[in-house]
Each structure stands twice: as structure tokens, then as C-alpha cells.
Scaffold this motif. Structure first.
Motif, PDB file in Angstrom:
ATOM      1  N   GLY A   1       0.787  -1.224   0.000  1.00 43.42           N
ATOM      2  CA  GLY A   1       0.000   0.000   0.000  1.00 43.42           C
ATOM      3  C   GLY A   1       0.812   1.263   0.000  1.00 43.42           C
ATOM      4  O   GLY A   1       0.262   2.344   0.215  1.00 43.42           O
ATOM      5  N   GLY A   2       2.124   1.185  -0.229  1.00 45.17           N
ATOM      6  CA  GLY A   2       2.940   2.387  -0.263  1.00 45.17           C
ATOM      7  C   GLY A   2       3.194   2.935   1.123  1.00 45.17           C
ATOM      8  O   GLY A   2       3.056   2.226   2.119  1.00 45.17           O
ATOM      9  N   GLU A   3       3.578   4.203   1.202  1.00 47.12           N
ATOM     10  CA  GLU A   3       3.869   4.829   2.486  1.00 47.12           C
ATOM     11  C   GLU A   3       2.570   5.298   3.127  1.00 47.12           C
ATOM     12  O   GLU A   3       1.830   6.103   2.564  1.00 47.12           O
ATOM     13  CB  GLU A   3       4.827   6.013   2.297  1.00 47.12           C
ATOM     14  CG  GLU A   3       6.209   5.588   1.830  1.00 47.12           C
ATOM     15  CD  GLU A   3       7.189   6.749   1.829  1.00 47.12           C
ATOM     16  OE1 GLU A   3       6.856   7.808   2.413  1.00 47.12           O
ATOM     17  OE2 GLU A   3       8.279   6.599   1.256  1.00 47.12           O
ATOM     18  N   ARG A   4       2.297   4.796   4.321  1.00 39.40           N
ATOM     19  CA  ARG A   4       1.062   5.113   5.023  1.00 39.40           C
ATOM     20  C   ARG A   4       1.326   5.295   6.514  1.00 39.40           C
ATOM     21  O   ARG A   4       2.337   4.827   7.047  1.00 39.40           O
ATOM     22  CB  ARG A   4       0.018   4.006   4.821  1.00 39.40           C
ATOM     23  CG  ARG A   4      -0.383   3.745   3.389  1.00 39.40           C
ATOM     24  CD  ARG A   4      -1.275   4.857   2.849  1.00 39.40           C
ATOM     25  NE  ARG A   4      -1.782   4.529   1.526  1.00 39.40           N
ATOM     26  CZ  ARG A   4      -1.176   4.823   0.387  1.00 39.40           C
ATOM     27  NH1 ARG A   4       0.002   5.442   0.409  1.00 39.40           N
ATOM     28  NH2 ARG A   4      -1.718   4.511  -0.774  1.00 39.40           N
ATOM     29  N   ALA A   5       0.377   5.927   7.193  1.00 40.26           N
ATOM     30  CA  ALA A   5       0.408   6.038   8.658  1.00 40.26           C
ATOM     31  C   ALA A   5      -0.358   4.863   9.251  1.00 40.26           C
ATOM     32  O   ALA A   5      -1.176   4.228   8.581  1.00 40.26           O
ATOM     33  CB  ALA A   5      -0.207   7.354   9.106  1.00 40.26           C
ATOM     34  N   PHE A   6      -0.091   4.565  10.517  1.00 38.95           N
ATOM     35  CA  PHE A   6      -0.805   3.519  11.237  1.00 38.95           C
ATOM     36  C   PHE A   6      -1.935   4.142  12.048  1.00 38.95           C
ATOM     37  O   PHE A   6      -1.777   5.212  12.648  1.00 38.95           O
ATOM     38  CB  PHE A   6       0.128   2.764  12.185  1.00 38.95           C
ATOM     39  CG  PHE A   6       1.194   1.964  11.493  1.00 38.95           C
ATOM     40  CD1 PHE A   6       0.909   0.720  10.970  1.00 38.95           C
ATOM     41  CD2 PHE A   6       2.483   2.464  11.368  1.00 38.95           C
ATOM     42  CE1 PHE A   6       1.891  -0.032  10.325  1.00 38.95           C
ATOM     43  CE2 PHE A   6       3.475   1.734  10.737  1.00 38.95           C
ATOM     44  CZ  PHE A   6       3.174   0.487  10.217  1.00 38.95           C
ATOM     45  N   THR A   7      -3.077   3.457  12.097  1.00 30.02           N
ATOM     46  CA  THR A   7      -4.206   3.874  12.930  1.00 30.02           C
ATOM     47  C   THR A   7      -4.588   2.729  13.849  1.00 30.02           C
ATOM     48  O   THR A   7      -4.816   1.607  13.384  1.00 30.02           O
ATOM     49  CB  THR A   7      -5.427   4.269  12.078  1.00 30.02           C
ATOM     50  OG1 THR A   7      -5.080   5.368  11.233  1.00 30.02           O
ATOM     51  CG2 THR A   7      -6.595   4.682  12.969  1.00 30.02           C
ATOM     52  N   VAL A   8      -4.633   3.007  15.153  1.00 25.06           N
ATOM     53  CA  VAL A   8      -5.079   2.017  16.140  1.00 25.06           C
ATOM     54  C   VAL A   8      -6.512   2.365  16.515  1.00 25.06           C
ATOM     55  O   VAL A   8      -6.795   3.498  16.930  1.00 25.06           O
ATOM     56  CB  VAL A   8      -4.181   2.024  17.391  1.00 25.06           C
ATOM     57  CG1 VAL A   8      -4.711   1.034  18.421  1.00 25.06           C
ATOM     58  CG2 VAL A   8      -2.750   1.676  17.012  1.00 25.06           C
ATOM     59  N   ARG A   9      -7.404   1.397  16.388  1.00 17.95           N
ATOM     60  CA  ARG A   9      -8.830   1.644  16.613  1.00 17.95           C
ATOM     61  C   ARG A   9      -9.366   0.699  17.688  1.00 17.95           C
ATOM     62  O   ARG A   9      -9.121  -0.509  17.645  1.00 17.95           O
ATOM     63  CB  ARG A   9      -9.603   1.452  15.311  1.00 17.95           C
ATOM     64  CG  ARG A   9     -11.084   1.823  15.374  1.00 17.95           C
ATOM     65  CD  ARG A   9     -11.705   1.698  13.993  1.00 17.95           C
ATOM     66  NE  ARG A   9     -11.045   2.602  13.045  1.00 17.95           N
ATOM     67  CZ  ARG A   9     -11.217   2.543  11.724  1.00 17.95           C
ATOM     68  NH1 ARG A   9     -12.017   1.620  11.201  1.00 17.95           N
ATOM     69  NH2 ARG A   9     -10.591   3.393  10.931  1.00 17.95           N
ATOM     70  N   THR A  10     -10.080   1.251  18.663  1.00 16.28           N
ATOM     71  CA  THR A  10     -10.734   0.469  19.703  1.00 16.28           C
ATOM     72  C   THR A  10     -12.205   0.852  19.754  1.00 16.28           C
ATOM     73  O   THR A  10     -12.660   1.718  19.001  1.00 16.28           O
ATOM     74  CB  THR A  10     -10.097   0.715  21.085  1.00 16.28           C
ATOM     75  OG1 THR A  10     -10.419   2.050  21.517  1.00 16.28           O
ATOM     76  CG2 THR A  10      -8.587   0.548  21.037  1.00 16.28           C
ATOM     77  N   ALA A  11     -12.953   0.241  20.667  1.00 13.27           N
ATOM     78  CA  ALA A  11     -14.370   0.567  20.821  1.00 13.27           C
ATOM     79  C   ALA A  11     -14.554   1.980  21.352  1.00 13.27           C
ATOM     80  O   ALA A  11     -15.633   2.570  21.214  1.00 13.27           O
ATOM     81  CB  ALA A  11     -15.033  -0.441  21.756  1.00 13.27           C
ATOM     82  N   VAL A  12     -13.514   2.545  21.958  1.00 17.51           N
ATOM     83  CA  VAL A  12     -13.604   3.869  22.570  1.00 17.51           C
ATOM     84  C   VAL A  12     -13.233   4.981  21.590  1.00 17.51           C
ATOM     85  O   VAL A  12     -13.764   6.085  21.645  1.00 17.51           O
ATOM     86  CB  VAL A  12     -12.708   3.946  23.821  1.00 17.51           C
ATOM     87  CG1 VAL A  12     -12.784   5.315  24.465  1.00 17.51           C
ATOM     88  CG2 VAL A  12     -13.127   2.874  24.822  1.00 17.51           C
ATOM     89  N   GLY A  13     -12.324   4.704  20.675  1.00 20.48           N
ATOM     90  CA  GLY A  13     -11.867   5.729  19.737  1.00 20.48           C
ATOM     91  C   GLY A  13     -10.709   5.224  18.910  1.00 20.48           C
ATOM     92  O   GLY A  13     -10.436   4.009  18.865  1.00 20.48           O
ATOM     93  N   GLU A  14     -10.022   6.118  18.254  1.00 21.87           N
ATOM     94  CA  GLU A  14      -8.882   5.738  17.432  1.00 21.87           C
ATOM     95  C   GLU A  14      -7.794   6.804  17.503  1.00 21.87           C
ATOM     96  O   GLU A  14      -8.050   7.956  17.875  1.00 21.87           O
ATOM     97  CB  GLU A  14      -9.306   5.515  15.980  1.00 21.87           C
ATOM     98  CG  GLU A  14      -9.815   6.751  15.262  1.00 21.87           C
ATOM     99  CD  GLU A  14     -10.200   6.451  13.810  1.00 21.87           C
ATOM    100  OE1 GLU A  14     -10.712   5.354  13.539  1.00 21.87           O
ATOM    101  OE2 GLU A  14      -9.974   7.328  12.957  1.00 21.87           O
ATOM    102  N   ALA A  15      -6.570   6.381  17.179  1.00 21.85           N
ATOM    103  CA  ALA A  15      -5.420   7.287  17.192  1.00 21.85           C
ATOM    104  C   ALA A  15      -4.534   6.949  16.004  1.00 21.85           C
ATOM    105  O   ALA A  15      -4.383   5.783  15.627  1.00 21.85           O
ATOM    106  CB  ALA A  15      -4.636   7.161  18.496  1.00 21.85           C
TER     107      ALA A  15
END
Length: 211
Positions: free
Chosen positions: A150-164
Motif C-alpha cells: 500500500g505504499g507509504e502510510r500512517a498507522f491507525t489504532v482503533r478500539t471501541a472507545v476511539g482511534e489514534a
């Protein structure tokens, strides 16, 4: 001569606070929570896990409180002098926080460890918009994933409460792909055409170990 003095003693109300319900039973820090019940009085104090909570409004049948940033999951209580009334456990929810990741570059399928807070056992990770395979979880502070294409990308961490989302992007190493050569054989000095993908100008080419 005798004198009579008449006065009225003040009524001291030591009735214990009576809980009905708490809405909601879990919330993010900064959220307002409503405690419903009876016999609430001015001077009552609210605590969660023995830490004081800001009272926004107090009425005889309801107390509105705001969950402070330092709050932790624990017992919710209303205290009046020596009297304590408990409303059971209150869960403080915290969204995930991404602090960084390592390594910051590599080929597709590199295992990257993302560090942070509040990941939880069911946290999911996305590389751009693509789901990333989780290969290891270390408590709620680290999660390791395999980098998809997917090329250069940022990581996203997602939970039931929110994401970062991570502040930086992962740099994907790309390598040339040789599809065919023409001609396929010849004497020394033969000019050869190489067909493929990601054949960058300035690349070094070898025939076996010979440049």
C-alpha cells in the motif's frame, strides 16, 4: 423568679444517600455523569476509586459530576461525613494513544511494533485504510503488526472507545522485479534489454556476482 426560654433545635439530617441509577455506567474522561437517587444534600462529596470528582450540580434527587482526566476505574461513592453510599463500579474509558512505531522503514511484510497507551485486547490496526495483521500484543501499551502492501502510510489504532493515528508514515522499501531479458544468452559484450517493474535509473546490475 424563674424565666422560661423556648427555642427549636435544628434537625440534623443524617439520612444516608440512596442510589437509584448512574447514567452512564462507563464514560470517557471529561464526560458528565448523572447520579440518580434520594436524600442528596449540599456538602455531599463524590469519589471514584477514592479520588474526588467535580460536582457540576447537586439536587436532592440527582448529582451531576464531571469525570476528571486523572480518574481511574473503581467504586463510585457519595460521602456525607462518616456515611458512605456506594453505587458499584464505574468504568473510566480512555481512547488509544499512539506514541510511535519501530522500525520506521522496511519492505512489505515487515513486522512493526506500535507503542502507546490504552490499546486493549481487541484493538485493530490499519495501515492507511488497509487492515494490518496483528502478530503480537504486549498488554495495553504495544502491538506488533505486519505491514501490508500500500505504499507509504500512517498507522491507525482503533478500539471501541476511539482511534489514534501515528504522527509519521512507514517508508516501504521497493525492489526491482525482472520479468524477462532479451536476448537470453550471448557472448561477452552482448547488449541485453531487461524488462520488468520498478527498474530505477542508477540501479546497479549484476550477472551472478559480476557487475
Amino acid at each position: 423568679q424563674s424565666h422560661r426560654i423556648t427555642f427549636t433545635l435544628p434537625v440534623i439530617n443524617e439520612a444516608r444517600a440512596d442510589f437509584n441509577r448512574v447514567v452512564p455506567r462507563a464514560s470517557l474522561v471529561g464526560a458528565q455523569v448523572e447520579i440518580h437517587g434520594r436524600h442528596f444534600q449540599p456538602g455531599d462529596q463524590v469519589t471514584i476509586d477514592n479520588a474526588p470528582v467535580e460536582i457540576v450540580q447537586l439536587r436532592p434527587n440527582r448529582i451531576s459530576v464531571r469525570i476528571p482526566p486523572s480518574a481511574r476505574t473503581g467504586a463510585l461513592r457519595v460521602t456525607r461525613g462518616t456515611l458512605h453510599a456506594g453505587a458499584g463500579q464505574f468504568k473510566v474509558l480512555r481512547p488509544p494513544v499512539v506514541q510511535g512505531f519501530s522500525p520506521v522503514e522496511g519492505p512489505v511484510n515487515t513486522v512493526v511494533t506500535i507503542s502507546g497507551q490504552n490499546f486493549g485486547p481487541r484493538a485493530r490496526v490499519f495501515y492507511g485504510r488497509k487492515p494490518a495483521q496483528v502478530v503480537k500484543r504486549t498488554g495495553s501499551t504495544a502491538i506488533s503488526v505486519r505491514v501490508p502492501r500500500g505504499g507509504e502510510r500512517a498507522f491507525t489504532v482503533r478500539t471501541a472507545v476511539g482511534e489514534a493515528r501515528s504522527g509519521g508514515r512507514f517508508h516501504v522499501h521497493t525492489y526491482p522485479v525482472v520479468m524477462n531479458t532479451s536476448p537470453e544468452s550471448g557472448p561477452a559484450g552482448t547488449r541485453v534489454t531487461i524488462v520488468g517493474r520498478r527498474l530505477l535509473q542508477g540501479s546497479n546490475w549484476y550477472l551472478g556476482s559480476t557487475p
